[in-house]
Design a protein around this motif. Structure first.
Motif, short mmCIF file in Angstrom:
data_model
loop_
_atom_site.label_atom_id
_atom_site.label_comp_id
_atom_site.label_asym_id
_atom_site.label_seq_id
_atom_site.Cartn_x
_atom_site.Cartn_y
_atom_site.Cartn_z
N SER A 32 0.81 -1.14 0.04
CA SER A 32 -0.06 -0.02 -0.08
C SER A 32 0.82 1.38 -0.07
N SER A 33 1.93 1.50 0.61
CA SER A 33 2.78 2.40 1.16
C SER A 33 3.18 2.83 -0.61
N GLN A 34 3.75 1.75 -1.32
CA GLN A 34 4.55 1.89 -2.32
C GLN A 34 3.50 2.38 -3.68
N VAL A 35 2.22 1.86 -3.67
CA VAL A 35 1.21 2.35 -4.59
C VAL A 35 0.90 3.83 -4.25
N ILE A 36 0.73 4.25 -2.93
CA ILE A 36 0.19 5.44 -2.66
C ILE A 36 1.31 6.65 -2.87
N GLU A 37 2.44 6.11 -2.71
CA GLU A 37 3.55 7.08 -2.93
C GLU A 37 3.65 7.44 -4.59
N ASP A 38 3.59 6.25 -5.39
CA ASP A 38 3.73 6.35 -6.59
C ASP A 38 2.46 7.02 -7.19
N PHE A 39 1.36 7.14 -6.70
CA PHE A 39 0.04 7.84 -7.21
C PHE A 39 0.39 9.15 -6.77
N LEU A 40 0.60 9.65 -5.55
CA LEU A 40 0.57 10.66 -4.99
C LEU A 40 1.76 11.78 -5.82
N ASN A 41 2.70 11.05 -6.06
CA ASN A 41 3.86 11.70 -6.76
C ASN A 41 3.47 12.14 -8.23
N HIS A 42 2.40 11.44 -8.71
CA HIS A 42 1.89 11.98 -10.17
C HIS A 42 0.52 12.65 -10.14
N ASN A 43 0.03 12.90 -8.96
CA ASN A 43 -1.19 13.47 -9.08
C ASN A 43 -1.21 14.52 -7.86
N LEU A 44 -1.93 15.72 -8.23
CA LEU A 44 -1.93 16.66 -7.05
C LEU A 44 -3.39 17.16 -6.48
N VAL B 154 3.53 1.42 10.18
CA VAL B 154 4.61 2.33 10.50
C VAL B 154 6.05 1.76 10.34
N GLU B 155 6.16 0.31 10.90
CA GLU B 155 7.49 -0.36 10.89
C GLU B 155 7.71 -0.88 9.44
N ASN B 156 6.76 -1.08 8.29
CA ASN B 156 7.22 -1.67 7.29
C ASN B 156 6.88 -1.05 6.15
N PRO B 157 6.65 0.36 6.12
CA PRO B 157 6.39 1.04 5.00
C PRO B 157 7.70 1.16 3.78
N LYS B 158 7.41 1.20 2.58
CA LYS B 158 8.34 1.32 1.69
C LYS B 158 8.41 2.70 1.04
#
Ligand code: ADP
Length: 181
Positions: free
Chosen positions: A144-156, A175-179
């Motif tokens: 989830s952390s990876q896909v959310i970061e990827d999306f937010l980086n391309h969408n404002l 919190v201990e396992n995000p990417k």
């Protein structure tokens, strides 16, 4: 405990998602869209009958055989504080021929895409698939952390994503396992 990532655009919190005041909350639904246990039941109870009514109409018009795993649809929020509910079907862990991570990632991406298409700026997610669908919480955090970061980086359009965990322990596991990079 509130932990932030991506400069505060992602907030990890502990609580009941039905009480969120974001514009949209995500429902960890099942393919029937007819409600169920866990967070799905809680959201339907809090939203009232209009939610089930809208879900039934979506089933009839677009998904007579049910919403496929990884996909998402949007309805109004009924009696909830949130104006919208985005219903997503997460994978049942271990029953997707090795595609669990891809399907969980698709779920988050489709929810975020629907939110942005509807000009929604704030959205709250439960921890999709990590209850009855048995997705290991540590692994789900990485996906989830990876896909959310990827999306937010391309969408404002979306300014803030809240990840709402139902226990402090689940929030800590995230919190201990995000990417996040
Ligand atoms: P799934 O079938 O996708 O696994 P569940 O509802 O069984 O869906 O569980 C998904 C996650 O939602 C679990 O981590 C569970 O602890 C959490 N959960 C259950 N009720 C709530 C709630 N009211 N608010 C936030 N999270 C919840």
């Amino acid at each position: 405990m509130n932990e932030n990532f991506m400069g505060g655009r992602v907030v990890v919190k502990f609580g009941d998602i039905t009480q969120e005041e974001t514009e949209a909350i995500v429902n960890a639904a099942n393919s029937t869209l007819m409600g169920g246990g866990g967070v799905d039941g809680a959201i339907h109870d809090a939203a009232g009958a209009s939610l089930l009514y809208e879900c039934k109409k979506i089933r009839q018009s677009n998904y007579p055989n049910g919403l496929p795993t990884g996909e998402a649809v949007i309805t109004a929020g009924g009696d909830l504080k949130a104006k919208f509910v985005i219903h997503a079907v997460g994978p049942i862990y271990g029953s997707n021929k090795g595609k669990d991570a891809q399907l969980l990632s698709d779920c988050y991406a489709n929810c975020l895409r629907l939110a942005a298409e509807n000009n929604i700026k704030t959205v709250s997610f439960p921890s999709i698939s990590t209850g009855a669908f048995a997705y290991p919480k540590e692994e789900a955090a990485q996906v989830s952390s990876q896909v959310i970061e990827d999306f937010l980086n391309h969408n404002l359009t979306i300014t803030q994503v809240f990840l709402v965990f139902y226990s402090q322990d689940d929030a800590r596991k995230f919190v201990e396992n995000p990417k996040f990079s």
